[in-house]
Design a protein around this motif. Structure first.
Motif, PDB file in Angstrom:
ATOM      1  N   PHE A   1      30.499  31.102  56.009  1.00 56.92           N
ATOM      2  CA  PHE A   1      31.733  31.954  55.252  1.00 56.92           C
ATOM      3  C   PHE A   1      31.745  33.000  55.389  1.00 56.92           C
ATOM      4  O   PHE A   1      30.882  33.460  54.804  1.00 56.92           O
ATOM      5  CB  PHE A   1      32.750  30.976  54.352  1.00 56.92           C
ATOM      6  N   LYS A   2      32.355  34.213  56.374  1.00 54.36           N
ATOM      7  CA  LYS A   2      31.427  35.175  56.829  1.00 54.36           C
ATOM      8  C   LYS A   2      32.827  36.482  56.015  1.00 54.36           C
ATOM      9  O   LYS A   2      32.391  37.358  56.428  1.00 54.36           O
ATOM     10  CB  LYS A   2      31.334  35.677  58.242  1.00 54.36           C
ATOM     11  N   ASP A   3      33.881  36.371  55.454  1.00 53.60           N
ATOM     12  CA  ASP A   3      34.881  36.971  55.746  1.00 53.60           C
ATOM     13  C   ASP A   3      34.761  37.783  54.032  1.00 53.60           C
ATOM     14  O   ASP A   3      35.393  36.986  53.471  1.00 53.60           O
ATOM     15  CB  ASP A   3      36.427  36.362  55.515  1.00 53.60           C
ATOM     16  N   SER A   4      33.691  38.626  54.290  1.00 56.04           N
ATOM     17  CA  SER A   4      33.710  39.675  53.106  1.00 56.04           C
ATOM     18  C   SER A   4      34.852  39.753  52.559  1.00 56.04           C
ATOM     19  O   SER A   4      34.437  40.018  51.127  1.00 56.04           O
ATOM     20  CB  SER A   4      32.653  40.385  53.521  1.00 56.04           C
ATOM     21  N   LYS A   5      36.045  40.261  52.772  1.00 53.18           N
ATOM     22  CA  LYS A   5      37.318  40.781  52.506  1.00 53.18           C
ATOM     23  C   LYS A   5      37.947  39.490  51.746  1.00 53.18           C
ATOM     24  O   LYS A   5      38.528  39.862  50.956  1.00 53.18           O
ATOM     25  CB  LYS A   5      38.000  41.738  53.394  1.00 53.18           C
ATOM     26  N   LEU A   6      37.716  38.386  52.444  1.00 49.29           N
ATOM     27  CA  LEU A   6      38.560  37.698  51.587  1.00 49.29           C
ATOM     28  C   LEU A   6      37.479  37.065  50.565  1.00 49.29           C
ATOM     29  O   LEU A   6      37.979  36.738  48.709  1.00 49.29           O
ATOM     30  CB  LEU A   6      38.304  35.909  51.682  1.00 49.29           C
ATOM     31  N   ILE A   7      36.528  37.202  50.520  1.00 43.05           N
ATOM     32  CA  ILE A   7      35.452  36.293  49.516  1.00 43.05           C
ATOM     33  C   ILE A   7      35.454  37.820  47.752  1.00 43.05           C
ATOM     34  O   ILE A   7      35.232  37.421  47.420  1.00 43.05           O
ATOM     35  CB  ILE A   7      34.469  36.693  50.184  1.00 43.05           C
ATOM     36  N   SER A   8      35.877  39.444  48.433  1.00 36.55           N
ATOM     37  CA  SER A   8      35.933  39.966  47.280  1.00 36.55           C
ATOM     38  C   SER A   8      37.385  40.537  46.929  1.00 36.55           C
ATOM     39  O   SER A   8      37.175  40.439  45.587  1.00 36.55           O
ATOM     40  CB  SER A   8      35.636  41.105  48.481  1.00 36.55           C
ATOM     41  N   ASN A   9      37.599  39.308  47.097  1.00 38.36           N
ATOM     42  CA  ASN A   9      39.655  39.523  46.846  1.00 38.36           C
ATOM     43  C   ASN A   9      39.570  38.128  45.544  1.00 38.36           C
ATOM     44  O   ASN A   9      40.436  37.475  45.180  1.00 38.36           O
ATOM     45  CB  ASN A   9      40.363  39.474  47.576  1.00 38.36           C
ATOM     46  N   ILE A  10      38.465  37.128  46.074  1.00 39.89           N
ATOM     47  CA  ILE A  10      38.357  35.895  45.108  1.00 39.89           C
ATOM     48  C   ILE A  10      38.651  36.156  43.529  1.00 39.89           C
ATOM     49  O   ILE A  10      39.816  35.392  43.071  1.00 39.89           O
ATOM     50  CB  ILE A  10      37.643  35.506  45.101  1.00 39.89           C
ATOM     51  N   PRO A  11      38.025  36.953  42.479  1.00 40.13           N
ATOM     52  CA  PRO A  11      38.585  37.364  41.288  1.00 40.13           C
ATOM     53  C   PRO A  11      40.024  37.365  41.203  1.00 40.13           C
ATOM     54  O   PRO A  11      40.057  37.078  40.126  1.00 40.13           O
ATOM     55  CB  PRO A  11      37.606  38.286  41.438  1.00 40.13           C
ATOM     56  N   PHE A  12      40.200  38.777  41.796  1.00 43.91           N
ATOM     57  CA  PHE A  12      41.842  39.086  42.420  1.00 43.91           C
ATOM     58  C   PHE A  12      43.224  37.448  42.085  1.00 43.91           C
ATOM     59  O   PHE A  12      43.383  37.361  41.503  1.00 43.91           O
ATOM     60  CB  PHE A  12      42.803  39.738  43.511  1.00 43.91           C
ATOM     61  N   PHE A  13      42.368  36.730  43.180  1.00 42.93           N
ATOM     62  CA  PHE A  13      43.241  35.766  44.036  1.00 42.93           C
ATOM     63  C   PHE A  13      42.971  34.802  42.332  1.00 42.93           C
ATOM     64  O   PHE A  13      44.343  33.874  42.205  1.00 42.93           O
ATOM     65  CB  PHE A  13      42.728  35.148  45.197  1.00 42.93           C
ATOM     66  N   LEU A  14      42.518  34.158  41.814  1.00 39.36           N
ATOM     67  CA  LEU A  14      42.003  33.406  40.917  1.00 39.36           C
ATOM     68  C   LEU A  14      43.001  33.834  39.999  1.00 39.36           C
ATOM     69  O   LEU A  14      43.936  32.524  38.626  1.00 39.36           O
ATOM     70  CB  LEU A  14      40.935  33.198  40.506  1.00 39.36           C
TER      71      LEU A  14
END
Length: 226
Positions: free
Chosen positions: A2-15
């Protein structure tokens, strides 16, 4: 991978929008079943969980489920807060299909939080009713679960909607997602490891839900297992 770096960087915020509850381990249905002429939803249902755990400090609570519903529950904390609750029960696991269903329901009804006066007035007849369903065919469950009467509930909704600094919230009330399990799966994405397609789909759904809420200045929350 999975390559969407912007989405991955937002994981802490989503959690941060997830709220774990041990009580959800003892939930076995969305609405449950109860004895003849009951006045309460069964205590092993998500509806009961909403009433007893998520709305205890609210002044007005209405079960808007079925028919032309805006949410399963709508609650009002006078002059401070309006909250929509969308419930979905399921077997524990990372299930994108169940999550998609409740996210879609919430997004479809976001605009109803900002209902016009006429739209709100049309709710009175329904909110005055007794709740009836096949599992509660002869219930005495009032749709107005807390508050003096529906007229006052609607009046307070209108006042709170336009009150300065009042908050608007949407809760996805689910009992099938474990926060620890979800974190573990999302960590794989952050570490560029292979993750399940279900995990990737859920991440997209969380992102879609949060962004839709932010666009209309609504706070987003999701209940879950620890």
């Amino acid at each position: 991978m999975f390559k969407d770096s912007k989405l991955i960087s937002n994981i802490p915020f989503f959690l941060k929008i997830f709220k774990p509850y041990n009580r959800l381990k003892n939930i076995y249905s969305e609405k449950g079943e109860s004895p003849f002429r009951t006045k309460e939803f069964s205590n092993d249902s998500l509806f009961y969980f909403i009433e007893k755990n998520l709305t205890t400090h609210h002044d007005y609570v209405v079960c808007d489920d079925l028919g032309n519903e805006w949410a399963d529950y709508i609650s009002i904390k006078s002059h401070e807060q309006i909250t929509f609750f969308h419930a979905k029960h399921g077997k524990k696991g990372i299930s994108a299909s169940k999550f998609h269903e409740v996210v879609s329901q919430a997004q479809k009804n976001l605009g109803n939080i900002f209902a016009t006066e006429n739209e709100l007035n049309r709710k009175k007849a329904k909110w005055d009713e007794i709740y009836n369903l096949n599992t509660y065919p002869y219930s005495q469950i009032k749709r107005l679960r807390r508050g003096a009467n529906t007229r006052r509930a609607l009046e307070m909704y209108k006042k709170t909607l336009f009150a300065p600094n009042s908050r608007k919230e949407v809760y996805l009330v689910v009992d099938f997602i474990s926060l620890d399990e979800l974190k573990s799966e999302l960590l794989k994405l952050q570490q560029n490891q292979r993750a399940e397609n279900e995990t990737i789909q859920i991440l997209w759904l969380i992102s879609s839900f949060v962004l839709a809420c932010k666009e209309v200045n609504v706070d987003a929350y999701i209940t879950c297992l620890p």
